[in-house]
Design a protein around this motif. Structure first.
Motif, mmCIF file in Angstrom:
data_model
loop_
_atom_site.group_PDB
_atom_site.id
_atom_site.type_symbol
_atom_site.label_atom_id
_atom_site.label_comp_id
_atom_site.label_asym_id
_atom_site.label_seq_id
_atom_site.Cartn_x
_atom_site.Cartn_y
_atom_site.Cartn_z
ATOM 1 N N LYS A 196 0.831 -1.202 0.000
ATOM 2 C CA LYS A 196 0.000 0.000 0.000
ATOM 3 C C LYS A 196 0.862 1.246 0.000
ATOM 4 C CE LYS A 196 -3.825 2.175 2.489
ATOM 5 N NZ LYS A 196 -4.715 2.089 3.671
ATOM 6 N N THR A 250 4.049 1.523 -1.090
ATOM 7 C CA THR A 250 4.733 1.631 -2.378
ATOM 8 C C THR A 250 3.785 2.108 -3.467
ATOM 9 O OG1 THR A 250 6.193 -0.185 -1.717
ATOM 10 C CG2 THR A 250 6.154 0.400 -4.051
ATOM 11 N N THR A 251 2.551 1.595 -3.444
ATOM 12 C CA THR A 251 1.559 2.002 -4.431
ATOM 13 C C THR A 251 1.260 3.493 -4.326
ATOM 14 O OG1 THR A 251 0.565 -0.201 -4.357
ATOM 15 C CG2 THR A 251 -0.750 1.560 -5.325
ATOM 16 N N GLY A 252 1.139 3.990 -3.096
ATOM 17 C CA GLY A 252 0.875 5.413 -2.894
ATOM 18 C C GLY A 252 2.017 6.288 -3.371
ATOM 19 N N LEU A 307 4.089 5.708 -5.788
ATOM 20 C CA LEU A 307 4.139 5.727 -7.250
ATOM 21 C C LEU A 307 2.863 6.265 -7.882
ATOM 22 C CD1 LEU A 307 5.841 2.278 -7.945
ATOM 23 C CD2 LEU A 307 6.861 4.536 -8.206
ATOM 24 N N PHE A 308 1.714 5.946 -7.276
ATOM 25 C CA PHE A 308 0.427 6.239 -7.916
ATOM 26 C C PHE A 308 0.188 7.738 -8.077
ATOM 27 C CE2 PHE A 308 -4.138 7.177 -7.478
ATOM 28 C CZ PHE A 308 -4.601 6.545 -8.634
ATOM 29 N N TYR A 309 0.360 8.512 -7.018
ATOM 30 C CA TYR A 309 0.033 9.933 -7.076
ATOM 31 C C TYR A 309 0.946 10.714 -8.019
ATOM 32 C CZ TYR A 309 -2.855 8.683 -3.088
ATOM 33 O OH TYR A 309 -3.781 8.091 -2.274
ATOM 34 N N VAL A 363 2.488 9.529 -10.664
ATOM 35 C CA VAL A 363 2.125 9.105 -12.017
ATOM 36 C C VAL A 363 0.805 9.750 -12.439
ATOM 37 C CG1 VAL A 363 1.374 7.126 -13.410
ATOM 38 C CG2 VAL A 363 3.388 6.927 -11.936
ATOM 39 N N LEU A 364 -0.159 9.803 -11.518
ATOM 40 C CA LEU A 364 -1.454 10.405 -11.827
ATOM 41 C C LEU A 364 -1.305 11.888 -12.158
ATOM 42 C CD1 LEU A 364 -4.538 10.139 -11.973
ATOM 43 C CD2 LEU A 364 -4.601 10.664 -9.513
ATOM 44 N N MET A 391 7.721 11.908 -6.136
ATOM 45 C CA MET A 391 7.874 10.551 -5.611
ATOM 46 C C MET A 391 8.742 10.558 -4.352
ATOM 47 S SD MET A 391 8.909 7.094 -7.688
ATOM 48 C CE MET A 391 10.552 7.694 -8.078
ATOM 49 N N TYR A 435 7.593 9.565 -0.493
ATOM 50 C CA TYR A 435 8.331 8.496 0.186
ATOM 51 C C TYR A 435 8.892 8.958 1.530
ATOM 52 C CZ TYR A 435 11.566 4.644 0.959
ATOM 53 O OH TYR A 435 12.226 3.577 1.505
ATOM 54 N N ARG A 458 5.635 11.578 3.659
ATOM 55 C CA ARG A 458 4.282 11.202 3.274
ATOM 56 C C ARG A 458 3.219 11.939 4.084
ATOM 57 N NH1 ARG A 458 2.172 6.945 0.451
ATOM 58 N NH2 ARG A 458 0.049 6.314 0.955
#
Length: 243
Positions: A8, A10-12, A14-16, A18-19, A79, A83, A86
């Motif tokens: 969760k 790691t996804t956060g 990268l996700f934001y 990239v979005l 990113m 990291y 956060r």
């Protein structure tokens, strides 16, 4: 941190980023594909209508070169922000857009100021000064890495090249520095290794016992054990022969 929480996290991270980058590219594609020009939604200093650019300008770019040079550092820095920081990442992004945009509106030339470069300068400035203020070697290393990658950007906070919004860059630099001071207590606490713990005693470390003070390997010879005598099994056969 278990596997589910790590996934969760790691996804956060990268996700934001990239979005955010994806939205910027989609807006640029829409302009090119349908022949629109959203430059009028940039920041136009000292005008009420130009205030809307504080929100919209980071998503508007003038050319493929402009958007490329902005999205790469924006992705890397955002990113790193998610990291290492956060808990305050969203505050830095939203307030960074608002405050740096407002400063640009106050000091900018009478022209449309567009692009995400102001936010990039916020992230560069915040990441660098926050690492210095934190006095933690990992965050200082991150600051040095930022200087190595983007240190030359400092020149673009001055009017050295025509057509570049140095006012937006300067506003972002100032905003990031203010954030580093304001969020000074919100210092990330990376997980410490065993040798970083305050109660660590290197004399009790079984690994270090194999090295002397100069770092030379010490061969430890185990004392020879007395060899056990092998057990002997005697087999007695009954002699049934007649004498």
């Amino acid at each position: 941190m278990d596997t589910k929480q790590h996934f969760k996290f790691t996804t956060g991270v990268l996700f934001y980023p990239v979005l955010f980058v994806l939205i910027i590219w989609l807006i640029f594609w829409f302009e090119v594909r349908f022949g629109y020009n959203f430059s009028k939604y940039g920041i136009y200093p000292q005008s009420l209508k130009g205030l809307r650019g504080i929100i919209f300008s980071p998503f508007v770019h003038g050319s493929i070169t402009h958007i490329y040079h902005n999205t790469v550092p924006l992705f890397v820095l955002s990113m790193a922000l998610f990291y290492f920081y956060r808990s305050i990442a969203w505050k830095i992004l939203f307030l960074g857009i608002l405050i740096s945009g407002f400063l640009t509106w106050c000091i900018g030339r009478p022209s449309y100021h567009i692009g995400a470069s102001g936010l990039i300068y916020v992230l560069v400035s915040f990441t660098f000064f926050k690492g210095v203020f934190a006095k933690h070697f990992r965050l200082i290393a991150l600051s040095l890495l930022v200087v190595f990658l983007y240190g030359s950007m400092i020149w673009y906070t001055m009017p050295i090249e025509q057509g570049i919004s140095w006012e937006g860059h300067l506003s972002g630099l100032i905003t990031g520095f203010i954030f580093a001071l304001f969020f000074r207590k919100s210092i990330a606490k990376p997980k410490k290794y065993r040798w970083e713990q305050p109660d660590y005693n290197e004399d009790d470390d079984p690994f270090l016992k194999h090295f002397d003070k100069d770092g030379n390997f010490i061969e430890i010879i185990e004392p020879e054990m007395e060899q056990e005598q092998p057990s002997v099994h005697y087999i007695y056969k009954k002699n049934n022969s007649k004498e």
